[in-house]
Scaffold this motif. Structure first.
Motif, PDB file in Angstrom:
ATOM      1  N   PRO A  24     -11.616  41.042   4.956  1.00  0.00           N
ATOM      2  CA  PRO A  24     -10.443  41.549   5.086  1.00  0.00           C
ATOM      3  C   PRO A  24      -9.786  41.052   3.644  1.00  0.00           C
ATOM      4  O   PRO A  24      -8.461  41.338   3.874  1.00  0.00           O
ATOM      5  N   CYS A  25     -10.267  40.373   2.887  1.00  0.00           N
ATOM      6  CA  CYS A  25      -9.489  39.962   1.855  1.00  0.00           C
ATOM      7  C   CYS A  25     -10.078  40.664   0.379  1.00  0.00           C
ATOM      8  O   CYS A  25     -11.016  41.192   0.325  1.00  0.00           O
ATOM      9  N   ALA A  26      -9.133  40.683  -0.544  1.00  0.00           N
ATOM     10  CA  ALA A  26      -9.521  41.225  -2.021  1.00  0.00           C
ATOM     11  C   ALA A  26      -9.031  40.272  -2.944  1.00  0.00           C
ATOM     12  O   ALA A  26      -8.147  40.311  -3.891  1.00  0.00           O
ATOM     13  N   ASP A  97     -35.183  22.253  12.688  1.00  0.00           N
ATOM     14  CA  ASP A  97     -34.331  20.983  12.637  1.00  0.00           C
ATOM     15  C   ASP A  97     -33.427  21.078  11.611  1.00  0.00           C
ATOM     16  O   ASP A  97     -33.744  20.000  10.536  1.00  0.00           O
ATOM     17  N   LYS A  98     -32.694  21.940  11.123  1.00  0.00           N
ATOM     18  CA  LYS A  98     -31.925  21.827   9.917  1.00  0.00           C
ATOM     19  C   LYS A  98     -30.378  22.254  10.011  1.00  0.00           C
ATOM     20  O   LYS A  98     -30.237  23.253  10.847  1.00  0.00           O
ATOM     21  N   PRO A  99     -29.623  21.793   9.046  1.00  0.00           N
ATOM     22  CA  PRO A  99     -28.131  22.020   9.204  1.00  0.00           C
ATOM     23  C   PRO A  99     -27.852  23.551   8.901  1.00  0.00           C
ATOM     24  O   PRO A  99     -28.381  24.062   8.090  1.00  0.00           O
ATOM     25  N   ILE A 100     -26.883  24.010   9.506  1.00  0.00           N
ATOM     26  CA  ILE A 100     -26.430  25.412   9.383  1.00  0.00           C
ATOM     27  C   ILE A 100     -24.744  25.382   9.126  1.00  0.00           C
ATOM     28  O   ILE A 100     -24.192  24.640   9.918  1.00  0.00           O
ATOM     29  N   ARG A 101     -24.597  25.983   8.153  1.00  0.00           N
ATOM     30  CA  ARG A 101     -23.331  26.245   7.362  1.00  0.00           C
ATOM     31  C   ARG A 101     -22.491  27.444   7.305  1.00  0.00           C
ATOM     32  O   ARG A 101     -23.518  28.377   7.037  1.00  0.00           O
ATOM     33  N   ILE A 102     -21.460  27.751   7.864  1.00  0.00           N
ATOM     34  CA  ILE A 102     -20.543  28.854   7.252  1.00  0.00           C
ATOM     35  C   ILE A 102     -19.827  28.908   6.220  1.00  0.00           C
ATOM     36  O   ILE A 102     -18.826  27.734   6.228  1.00  0.00           O
ATOM     37  N   ASN A 103     -19.955  29.714   5.146  1.00  0.00           N
ATOM     38  CA  ASN A 103     -18.770  29.624   4.245  1.00  0.00           C
ATOM     39  C   ASN A 103     -17.827  30.938   4.700  1.00  0.00           C
ATOM     40  O   ASN A 103     -18.359  31.912   4.533  1.00  0.00           O
ATOM     41  N   THR A 104     -16.600  30.549   4.888  1.00  0.00           N
ATOM     42  CA  THR A 104     -15.633  31.587   5.642  1.00  0.00           C
ATOM     43  C   THR A 104     -14.366  31.716   4.960  1.00  0.00           C
ATOM     44  O   THR A 104     -13.950  30.547   4.274  1.00  0.00           O
ATOM     45  N   ASN A 105     -13.587  32.622   4.937  1.00  0.00           N
ATOM     46  CA  ASN A 105     -12.300  32.511   4.733  1.00  0.00           C
ATOM     47  C   ASN A 105     -11.331  32.141   5.561  1.00  0.00           C
ATOM     48  O   ASN A 105      -9.915  31.990   5.408  1.00  0.00           O
ATOM     49  N   GLY A 106     -11.752  31.828   6.596  1.00  0.00           N
ATOM     50  CA  GLY A 106     -10.914  31.205   7.811  1.00  0.00           C
ATOM     51  C   GLY A 106     -10.108  32.319   8.695  1.00  0.00           C
ATOM     52  O   GLY A 106      -9.423  31.870   9.683  1.00  0.00           O
ATOM     53  N   LEU A 107     -10.488  33.536   8.670  1.00  0.00           N
ATOM     54  CA  LEU A 107      -9.668  34.380   9.270  1.00  0.00           C
ATOM     55  C   LEU A 107     -10.401  34.987  10.385  1.00  0.00           C
ATOM     56  O   LEU A 107     -10.146  36.111  10.901  1.00  0.00           O
ATOM     57  N   GLY A 108     -11.407  34.457  10.876  1.00  0.00           N
ATOM     58  CA  GLY A 108     -12.311  35.030  11.930  1.00  0.00           C
ATOM     59  C   GLY A 108     -11.651  35.414  13.360  1.00  0.00           C
ATOM     60  O   GLY A 108     -12.022  36.048  14.065  1.00  0.00           O
ATOM     61  N   LYS A 113     -10.139  38.814  16.864  1.00  0.00           N
ATOM     62  CA  LYS A 113      -8.961  38.965  18.072  1.00  0.00           C
ATOM     63  C   LYS A 113      -8.986  38.078  19.175  1.00  0.00           C
ATOM     64  O   LYS A 113      -8.982  38.284  20.298  1.00  0.00           O
ATOM     65  N   LYS A 114      -9.729  36.654  18.750  1.00  0.00           N
ATOM     66  CA  LYS A 114      -9.974  35.623  19.668  1.00  0.00           C
ATOM     67  C   LYS A 114     -10.371  34.466  19.122  1.00  0.00           C
ATOM     68  O   LYS A 114     -10.615  34.507  17.711  1.00  0.00           O
ATOM     69  N   ASP A 115     -10.171  33.166  19.793  1.00  0.00           N
ATOM     70  CA  ASP A 115     -10.648  32.022  19.113  1.00  0.00           C
ATOM     71  C   ASP A 115     -12.109  32.170  19.149  1.00  0.00           C
ATOM     72  O   ASP A 115     -12.719  31.634  20.056  1.00  0.00           O
ATOM     73  N   ILE A 116     -12.658  31.901  17.812  1.00  0.00           N
ATOM     74  CA  ILE A 116     -14.193  31.743  17.771  1.00  0.00           C
ATOM     75  C   ILE A 116     -14.595  30.585  17.565  1.00  0.00           C
ATOM     76  O   ILE A 116     -15.824  30.231  17.719  1.00  0.00           O
ATOM     77  N   ALA A 117     -13.763  29.338  17.386  1.00  0.00           N
ATOM     78  CA  ALA A 117     -14.256  28.127  17.167  1.00  0.00           C
ATOM     79  C   ALA A 117     -15.396  27.479  18.231  1.00  0.00           C
ATOM     80  O   ALA A 117     -16.322  26.944  17.797  1.00  0.00           O
ATOM     81  N   MET A 155      -5.382  30.773   9.072  1.00  0.00           N
ATOM     82  CA  MET A 155      -6.602  29.964   8.474  1.00  0.00           C
ATOM     83  C   MET A 155      -6.307  28.666   8.630  1.00  0.00           C
ATOM     84  O   MET A 155      -7.170  28.136   9.024  1.00  0.00           O
ATOM     85  N   LEU A 156      -5.321  28.079   8.753  1.00  0.00           N
ATOM     86  CA  LEU A 156      -5.008  26.802   8.836  1.00  0.00           C
ATOM     87  C   LEU A 156      -5.130  26.442  10.273  1.00  0.00           C
ATOM     88  O   LEU A 156      -5.733  25.214  10.556  1.00  0.00           O
ATOM     89  N   GLU A 157      -4.859  27.268  11.205  1.00  0.00           N
ATOM     90  CA  GLU A 157      -5.057  26.981  12.524  1.00  0.00           C
ATOM     91  C   GLU A 157      -6.663  26.982  13.185  1.00  0.00           C
ATOM     92  O   GLU A 157      -7.120  26.142  13.801  1.00  0.00           O
ATOM     93  N   PHE A 158      -7.371  27.787  12.313  1.00  0.00           N
ATOM     94  CA  PHE A 158      -8.577  27.819  12.382  1.00  0.00           C
ATOM     95  C   PHE A 158      -9.431  26.575  12.060  1.00  0.00           C
ATOM     96  O   PHE A 158     -10.332  26.092  12.802  1.00  0.00           O
TER      97      PHE A 158
END
Length: 204
Positions: A24-26, A97-108, A113-117, A155-158
């Protein structure tokens, strides 16, 4: 532009997941905005958005034991393909048994249209969020989100919500794209909301 189906790709000791090209960003500094010379040999532009079964097939063809981390970060915003992300994370957690990371813009949250956290609890070990600026006006100018002025606050709220369900949350800015004063303000903002802060290079 050259397209393919490079769903997974290695970066250092991590295996990265390219599950969508939607975003959703440019961002003015994003390599997606550059010419087609980027990723010509191993294009991250997808011929189509892969299903979970396609992601799983790509995984089963790879030796996953040699990687120390799994990272959802490709040529798009991974939460645009939330269902595939979650299914893949569940599969990975059940096998490795390995860590999983998400790199995100925080606009999920705006995207879905819901709280995904809360959906990340027990699946995602760390989240890296592109803060880009402490200032909403600068953020709008540099990131150019399709959701408009509400994007920075969302994004801050996320970030605050993600910290409740994910062990490690880091917010990042890109070196040379904002002033040192803004970087210091970003650091203080992250301290205030209880997450980590990191200044990263353009493609790290």
């Amino acid at each position: 532009m050259k397209k393919g189906m490079r769903i997974i790709y290695p970066v250092g000791q991590g295996l990265y997941f390219n599950i969508t090209n939607r975003c959703p960003c440019a961002c003015t500094f994003c390599i997606r905005q550059k010419d087609e010379k980027f990723y010509v040999e191993d294009s991250l532009w997808l011929d189509h958005e892969p299903s979970f079964e396609e992601v799983k097939a790509a995984l089963l063809a790879e030796n996953l034991e040699k990687y120390s981390e799994f990272v959802f970060c490709g040529f798009g915003e991974p939460t645009e393909a939330l269902d595939t992300l979650l299914e893949t994370a569940k599969f990975l957690k059940s096998k490795y048994d390995k860590p999983i990371r998400i790199n995100t813009n925080g606009l999920g949250n705006l995207i879905n249209k819901k709280d995904i956290a809360p959906l990340f609890k027990g699946l995602i070990d760390s989240v890296s969020i592109s803060l880009n600026s402490s200032n909403s006006a600068i953020y709008q100018e540099r990131v150019r989100p399709k959701f408009g002025e509400k994007s920075h606050a969302a994004m801050l709220e996320f970030a605050v919500e993600a910290a409740k369900f994910v062990p490690s949350v880091t917010m990042t800015t890109v070196s040379t794209t904002i002033t040192k004063e803004d970087e210091e303000a970003c650091k203080k903002l992250c301290e205030k909301i209880g997450v980590k802060y990191r200044i990263r290079n353009l493609i790290s």
